[in-house]
Design an enzyme around this catalytic site. Structure first.
Site, PDB file in Angstrom:
ATOM      1  N   HIS A 108       9.848   7.872  -3.716  1.00 25.48           N
ATOM      2  CA  HIS A 108      10.584   6.684  -4.170  1.00 25.48           C
ATOM      3  C   HIS A 108      11.815   7.146  -4.953  1.00 25.48           C
ATOM      4  O   HIS A 108      11.687   7.993  -5.841  1.00 25.48           O
ATOM      5  CB  HIS A 108       9.653   5.846  -5.062  1.00 25.48           C
ATOM      6  N   ASP A 140      -1.066   3.661  -2.978  1.00 28.14           N
ATOM      7  CA  ASP A 140      -2.164   2.709  -3.173  1.00 28.14           C
ATOM      8  C   ASP A 140      -1.708   1.342  -2.668  1.00 28.14           C
ATOM      9  O   ASP A 140      -0.680   1.248  -2.002  1.00 28.14           O
ATOM     10  CB  ASP A 140      -2.642   2.700  -4.636  1.00 28.14           C
ATOM     11  N   ALA A 141      -2.423   0.290  -3.016  1.00 26.32           N
ATOM     12  CA  ALA A 141      -2.115  -1.022  -2.441  1.00 26.32           C
ATOM     13  C   ALA A 141      -0.886  -1.679  -3.066  1.00 26.32           C
ATOM     14  O   ALA A 141      -0.386  -2.679  -2.553  1.00 26.32           O
ATOM     15  CB  ALA A 141      -3.332  -1.937  -2.576  1.00 26.32           C
ATOM     16  N   GLY A 142      -0.373  -1.128  -4.147  1.00 23.20           N
ATOM     17  CA  GLY A 142       0.778  -1.734  -4.821  1.00 23.20           C
ATOM     18  C   GLY A 142       2.104  -1.236  -4.269  1.00 23.20           C
ATOM     19  O   GLY A 142       2.155  -0.437  -3.331  1.00 23.20           O
TER      20      GLY A 142
END
Ligand code: GRF
Length: 200
Positions: A108, A140-142
């Site tokens: 990122h 992860d899911a975020g």
């Protein structure tokens, strides 16, 4: 270590990994490159390097869940030990995470937890921070919320625009990605709560 790389665009991070993986000492074999978009430069880079490619486009599916399942199946064909999201601009879903959670990493272009999302460089510039950078994390899911593996800092210059800042970030981001993926392959990665360290 068998690695599948997922891209959505230019693929300069992928190219850095391809270049590193050309040396056997690096410890990584890039077994396939996938994309959610056909015709991107990242796929061309893989083809030039003689690496199999696949495309799983969101629009080809009726739901995000179906797309996620198809992406998971396409990745699984290559039996990777690690999946690297390198400028992959989609969020993977539940199916993908149940198969590859804990062994998928993403990069990122900002210093997490600041400025998550698709516009990390632009958001940092707009906020006026003097230091930003890049973050490698376990997916992860975020949105860019996973456990941090490594970070590098990049000073913002007074005359930066989004492009100049993002380009300077990408230079150190590529190096961080190459260093960290190589270390994961050769040394392993131990995650304990929010903390990650290389090693076994
Ligand atoms: C990178 O800065 C990545 O972090 C961001 O998009 C850029 C991708 O660049 N999500 P490239 O496709 O690897 O050149």
């Amino acid at each position: 270590m068998r690695v599948v790389v997922l891209v959505s665009g230019t693929g300069s991070n992928l190219q850095a990994l391809l270049d590193a993986a050309a040396s056997p000492d690096y410890g990584v074999e890039i077994v396939a490159v996938g994309s959610d978009r056909p015709g991107v430069l990242g796929l061309e880079r893989a083809e030039t390097a003689g690496i199999p490619t696949f495309v799983v486009g969101l629009k080809e599916f009726e739901s995000r869940e179906e797309w996620d399942a198809a992406l998971t199946a396409a990745v699984a064909e290559y039996e990777p030990e690690l999946v690297v999201l390198a400028g992959f601009m989609k969020l993977v879903g539940e199916r993908f995470l149940s198969a590859y959670g804990g062994r998928t990493v993403n990069t990122h272009p900002a210093l997490s937890p600041s400025f998550p999302g698709a516009h990390g460089a632009a958001d940092a510039l707009a906020y006026g921070v003097k230091i930003t950078g890049a973050t490698l994390f376990v997916v992860d899911a975020g949105v860019d919320t996973g456990v941090i593996i490594s970070q590098v800092a990049v000073p913002v210059q007074d005359d930066d625009d989004v492009e100049s800042l993002h380009e300077r970030i990408k230079v150190v981001e590529r190096q961080m990605l190459v260093d960290s993926v190589g270390r994961i392959a050769r040394e392993g990665l131990v995650v304990s709560g929010r903390r990650a360290a290389f090693g076994r």
